[in-house]
Design a protein around this motif. Structure first.
Motif, mmCIF file in Angstrom:
data_model
loop_
_atom_site.group_PDB
_atom_site.id
_atom_site.type_symbol
_atom_site.label_atom_id
_atom_site.label_comp_id
_atom_site.label_asym_id
_atom_site.label_seq_id
_atom_site.Cartn_x
_atom_site.Cartn_y
_atom_site.Cartn_z
ATOM 1 N N PHE A 84 43.561 46.069 43.186
ATOM 2 C CA PHE A 84 43.612 47.071 44.253
ATOM 3 C C PHE A 84 44.500 48.262 43.925
ATOM 4 O O PHE A 84 44.358 49.314 44.552
ATOM 5 C CB PHE A 84 44.076 46.425 45.567
ATOM 6 C CG PHE A 84 43.064 45.495 46.164
ATOM 7 C CD1 PHE A 84 42.030 45.982 46.940
ATOM 8 C CD2 PHE A 84 43.129 44.137 45.938
ATOM 9 C CE1 PHE A 84 41.081 45.132 47.490
ATOM 10 C CE2 PHE A 84 42.196 43.273 46.475
ATOM 11 C CZ PHE A 84 41.161 43.766 47.249
ATOM 12 N N GLY A 85 45.408 48.106 42.976
ATOM 13 C CA GLY A 85 46.279 49.207 42.609
ATOM 14 C C GLY A 85 47.152 49.677 43.768
ATOM 15 O O GLY A 85 47.445 48.912 44.697
ATOM 16 N N TRP A 86 47.552 50.938 43.683
ATOM 17 C CA TRP A 86 48.393 51.523 44.740
ATOM 18 C C TRP A 86 47.496 51.895 45.931
ATOM 19 O O TRP A 86 47.102 53.044 46.104
ATOM 20 C CB TRP A 86 49.100 52.767 44.228
ATOM 21 C CG TRP A 86 50.120 52.500 43.176
ATOM 22 C CD1 TRP A 86 49.936 52.515 41.835
ATOM 23 C CD2 TRP A 86 51.507 52.194 43.388
ATOM 24 N NE1 TRP A 86 51.099 52.226 41.179
ATOM 25 C CE2 TRP A 86 52.085 52.032 42.108
ATOM 26 C CE3 TRP A 86 52.307 52.037 44.522
ATOM 27 C CZ2 TRP A 86 53.429 51.720 41.943
ATOM 28 C CZ3 TRP A 86 53.653 51.734 44.355
ATOM 29 C CH2 TRP A 86 54.202 51.574 43.089
ATOM 30 N N PRO B 74 51.540 55.350 37.996
ATOM 31 C CA PRO B 74 51.378 54.319 36.963
ATOM 32 C C PRO B 74 51.264 52.927 37.577
ATOM 33 O O PRO B 74 51.930 52.604 38.563
ATOM 34 C CB PRO B 74 52.666 54.458 36.132
ATOM 35 C CG PRO B 74 53.181 55.825 36.423
ATOM 36 C CD PRO B 74 52.772 56.132 37.828
ATOM 37 N N LEU B 75 50.419 52.110 36.964
ATOM 38 C CA LEU B 75 50.178 50.768 37.491
ATOM 39 C C LEU B 75 51.235 49.772 37.052
ATOM 40 O O LEU B 75 51.540 48.821 37.783
ATOM 41 C CB LEU B 75 48.787 50.296 37.051
ATOM 42 C CG LEU B 75 48.274 48.994 37.649
ATOM 43 C CD1 LEU B 75 48.182 49.085 39.166
ATOM 44 C CD2 LEU B 75 46.922 48.634 37.049
ATOM 45 N N ALA B 76 51.812 49.967 35.876
ATOM 46 C CA ALA B 76 52.744 48.984 35.312
ATOM 47 C C ALA B 76 53.929 48.674 36.235
ATOM 48 O O ALA B 76 54.257 47.489 36.439
ATOM 49 C CB ALA B 76 53.228 49.447 33.936
#
Length: 261
Positions: A95-97, A2-4
């Motif tokens: 970029f996210g994870w 998850p990004l949050a």
């Protein structure tokens, strides 16, 4: 993943880094230590209490004044802290994870410090620019290897060399030496993303700088012979490319080769 949770953690980190950047922005141009003395009021010299040093909230709690001498504290301090958090969250959303994320978060922090220092004293300190090269290498080389994309490093190296040559030539017509030293660092990060990002970041810097200079001339805030720092526009152009290189290059390609039906 998850990004949050990533955005929350990075946002809090951005607030803390922004607080440190305020120290960097104030002390580096004055060749002062970043460690000693601790945070203190420049007017009365009293140390800032830990609970007053909380990013943004400390300034609000003090109502923008020193707790000891009531000297006004510039609103730029909480704005730098909040701005760093916002930029960090935007970079994390981009970029996210990913293994590349730390490298671009570091670039974001360096960009804020350098842009404000350049606006203040018209200088891009070697004390910040030079160490950024080994840090960038330490963050981006493992990222390329772990993601199986060594070509990103080759593009970055070629783009760094290309931007150095461009700015080195422009230095013959008055471009600052600090800009020449900064250009390869931006080229390294933009080349990692692709040649479209290199083009957008480079041209974007000159377009943004030209537009702002034109507005300043129109309102007579500067004269034709006034010196204007270019570092902030280089950095703004770079992050324009980080966030929007693909749609910009797609739009431009559509102008050159309109779709046929």
């Amino acid at each position: 993943m998850p990004l949050a949770p990533l955005l929350i953690v990075v946002g809090v980190l951005g607030l803390a880094i922004g607080s440190f950047l305020n120290v960097v922005i104030h002390r580096v141009p004055r060749d002062q230590s970043l460690v000693h003395p601790g945070s203190h009021c420049p007017a009365c010299g009293h140390a800032v209490r830990p609970w007053h040093n909380v990013p943004v909230l400390g300034w609000l709690l003090l109502r923008g004044r020193c707790a000891d001498c009531a000297t006004p504290i510039s609103a730029r301090y909480p704005l730098v802290e909040a701005g760093t958090a916002v930029l960090f969250v935007a970079v994390a959303a981009r970029f996210g994870w990913s293994w590349a994320l730390p490298g671009y978060l570091y670039l974001a922090a360096v960009a804020i410090a350098l842009a404000l220092i350049d606006l203040d004293v018209m200088r891009l300190p070697d004390r910040i620019v030079r160490p950024s090269y080994p840090v960038a290498a330490a963050l981006l080389v493992p990222a390329a290897l772990l993601t199986g994309d060594p070509g990103a490093l080759l593009r970055g190296a070629l783009a760094a060399g290309l931007l150095y040559l461009i700015y080195r030539v422009l230095a013959l017509w008055g471009m600052g030496r600090g800009d020449v030293k900064l250009a390869p660092l931006l080229g390294l990060h933009l080349g990692w993303l692709g040649w479209g990002a290199v083009a957008v970041g480079t041209l974007g810097a000159f377009l943004l700088g030209g537009l702002v200079a034109a507005v300043l001339l129109l309102v007579r805030a500067v004269g034709r012979k006034s010196r204007v720092p270019f570092g902030p526009y280089m950095l703004a152009g770079a992050f324009l490319a980080v966030f929007a290189a693909t749609p910009i290059t797609d739009w431009y390609a559509g102008l050159l080769m309109p779709a046929t039906y």
